[in-house]
Design an enzyme around this catalytic site. Structure first.
Site, mmCIF file in Angstrom:
data_model
loop_
_atom_site.group_PDB
_atom_site.id
_atom_site.type_symbol
_atom_site.label_atom_id
_atom_site.label_comp_id
_atom_site.label_asym_id
_atom_site.label_seq_id
_atom_site.Cartn_x
_atom_site.Cartn_y
_atom_site.Cartn_z
ATOM 1 N N HIS A 16 0.840 -1.207 0.000
ATOM 2 C CA HIS A 16 0.000 0.000 0.000
ATOM 3 C C HIS A 16 0.873 1.254 0.000
ATOM 4 C CE1 HIS A 16 -2.983 -2.726 2.294
ATOM 5 N NE2 HIS A 16 -3.544 -2.486 1.126
ATOM 6 N N LYS A 40 -15.568 -8.558 5.216
ATOM 7 C CA LYS A 40 -14.358 -8.850 5.999
ATOM 8 C C LYS A 40 -14.576 -8.410 7.448
ATOM 9 C CE LYS A 40 -11.059 -7.990 2.238
ATOM 10 N NZ LYS A 40 -10.012 -7.060 1.777
ATOM 11 N N ARG A 89 -2.504 -6.083 -8.190
ATOM 12 C CA ARG A 89 -1.373 -6.988 -7.932
ATOM 13 C C ARG A 89 -1.217 -8.056 -9.003
ATOM 14 N NH1 ARG A 89 -3.202 -8.892 -2.253
ATOM 15 N NH2 ARG A 89 -5.127 -8.714 -3.445
ATOM 16 N N SER A 127 -2.839 -7.889 3.303
ATOM 17 C CA SER A 127 -2.975 -7.640 4.743
ATOM 18 C C SER A 127 -3.272 -8.945 5.479
ATOM 19 C CB SER A 127 -4.096 -6.631 4.996
ATOM 20 O OG SER A 127 -3.808 -5.416 4.338
HETATM 21 N N1 COA Z 1 0.045 -4.230 -2.190
HETATM 22 C C1 COA Z 1 -0.230 -5.261 -1.388
HETATM 23 N N2 COA Z 1 -1.485 -5.637 -1.067
HETATM 24 C C2 COA Z 1 -2.490 -4.929 -1.593
HETATM 25 C C3 COA Z 1 -2.267 -3.850 -2.431
HETATM 26 C C4 COA Z 1 -0.934 -3.506 -2.729
HETATM 27 N N3 COA Z 1 -0.648 -2.494 -3.533
HETATM 28 N N4 COA Z 1 -3.459 -3.351 -2.804
HETATM 29 C C5 COA Z 1 -4.390 -4.109 -2.206
HETATM 30 N N5 COA Z 1 -3.804 -5.061 -1.481
HETATM 31 C C6 COA Z 1 -4.481 -6.100 -0.728
HETATM 32 C C7 COA Z 1 -5.026 -5.623 0.580
HETATM 33 O O1 COA Z 1 -4.103 -5.753 1.638
HETATM 34 C C8 COA Z 1 -6.219 -6.522 0.759
HETATM 35 O O2 COA Z 1 -5.793 -7.713 1.371
HETATM 36 P P1 COA Z 1 -6.792 -8.567 2.297
HETATM 37 O O3 COA Z 1 -7.875 -9.058 1.362
HETATM 38 O O4 COA Z 1 -5.934 -9.632 2.793
HETATM 39 O O5 COA Z 1 -7.322 -7.644 3.344
HETATM 40 C C9 COA Z 1 -6.687 -6.829 -0.666
HETATM 41 O O6 COA Z 1 -5.603 -6.487 -1.487
HETATM 42 C C10 COA Z 1 -7.867 -6.018 -1.137
HETATM 43 O O7 COA Z 1 -7.868 -4.822 -0.460
HETATM 44 P P2 COA Z 1 -8.537 -3.468 -0.790
HETATM 45 O O8 COA Z 1 -7.972 -2.898 -2.029
HETATM 46 O O9 COA Z 1 -8.413 -2.671 0.443
HETATM 47 O O10 COA Z 1 -10.016 -3.849 -1.157
HETATM 48 P P3 COA Z 1 -11.243 -4.250 -0.325
HETATM 49 O O11 COA Z 1 -11.916 -5.312 -1.068
HETATM 50 O O12 COA Z 1 -10.952 -4.554 1.100
HETATM 51 O O13 COA Z 1 -12.139 -2.933 -0.462
HETATM 52 C C11 COA Z 1 -13.003 -0.771 -0.042
HETATM 53 C C12 COA Z 1 -12.141 -1.921 0.464
HETATM 54 C C13 COA Z 1 -13.248 0.151 1.138
HETATM 55 C C14 COA Z 1 -12.281 -0.032 -1.139
HETATM 56 C C15 COA Z 1 -14.346 -1.304 -0.636
HETATM 57 O O14 COA Z 1 -14.891 -2.273 0.222
HETATM 58 C C16 COA Z 1 -15.362 -0.207 -0.854
HETATM 59 O O15 COA Z 1 -15.296 0.525 -1.824
HETATM 60 N N6 COA Z 1 -16.351 -0.088 0.070
HETATM 61 C C17 COA Z 1 -17.402 0.913 0.004
HETATM 62 C C18 COA Z 1 -18.715 0.324 -0.503
HETATM 63 C C19 COA Z 1 -18.816 0.484 -1.995
HETATM 64 O O16 COA Z 1 -18.874 1.563 -2.503
HETATM 65 N N7 COA Z 1 -18.791 -0.666 -2.711
HETATM 66 C C20 COA Z 1 -18.733 -0.640 -4.156
HETATM 67 C C21 COA Z 1 -20.067 -0.563 -4.803
HETATM 68 S S1 COA Z 1 -21.034 -1.989 -4.512
#
Ligand code: COA
Length: 159
Positions: A16, A40, A89, A127
């Protein structure tokens, strides 16, 4: 241009941080937005996740760190932005991120989602993986920012 970098950041990893450091170079202001994926169960509270990101990022006037609830599209609009950036990724991220980008576009037609390729060093990182390693006494050196490593280990091993 104001760009929103949303994520769960539970906790922030070096992957990140890599995206944050590169994304801030291509915009005027980067808003790191800590949200929650309802499917989650977060380990760290939103406040803890914001604190960890703040410690990892340090002082940078172009970076704002905040929590958000509800829809990402609504938050982006309320922040005065039209642009979201996400790290990609591997191919496995693509399908989910493609769906999210299209759903957000449907909700907010003016909003664009940009994807930045994660550096190869972090393409295997997540994560959840960090948490699993730390919980089981493994070494997370190099996976999370050094200045927050102890806090992450403590949280995951003191329960
Ligand atoms: N390097 C390493 N790991 C990475 C990374 C990077 N550059 N980018 C993402 N990841 C990993 C994260 O650690 C995470 O790992 P985990 O699954 O073990 O926790 C995974 O990739 C996905 O993470 P993230 O990008 O944070 O996505 P998410 O699915 O958890 O989404 C929100 C989080 C808040 C962006 C998303 O839930 C959201 O938009 N919520 C609001 C509701 C909404 O509008 N929904 C869409 C319309 S239905």
């Amino acid at each position: 241009m104001i760009v929103v970098y949303p994520g769960s950041f539970d906790p922030i990893t070096n992957g990140h941080l890599d995206i944050i450091n590169r994304a801030v170079c291509i915009c005027d202001k980067l808003i790191v937005a800590v949200g929650s994926n309802e499917s989650k169960k977060p380990t760290f509270t939103v406040e803890e996740r914001i604190d960890l990101i703040r410690a990892a990022v340090g002082d940078c006037e172009n970076i704002q760190i905040t929590g958000f609830t509800g829809l990402l599209a609504d938050f982006v609009r309320s922040a005065g932005s039209k642009t979201v950036i996400k790290g990609l990724r591997a191919m496995s991220d693509f399908e989910y991120e493609f769906q999210m980008a299209l759903l957000n576009k449907k909700l907010e037609p003016d909003m664009e989602t940009l994807f930045m390729m994660t550096s190869v060093n972090y393409s295997y990182l997540s994560s959840s993986a960090v948490k699993e390693i730390a919980r089981n006494g493994g070494c997370i050196n190099g996976l999370v920012p050094e200045c927050i490593r102890e806090r992450i280990v403590k949280k995951l091993t003191c329960r």
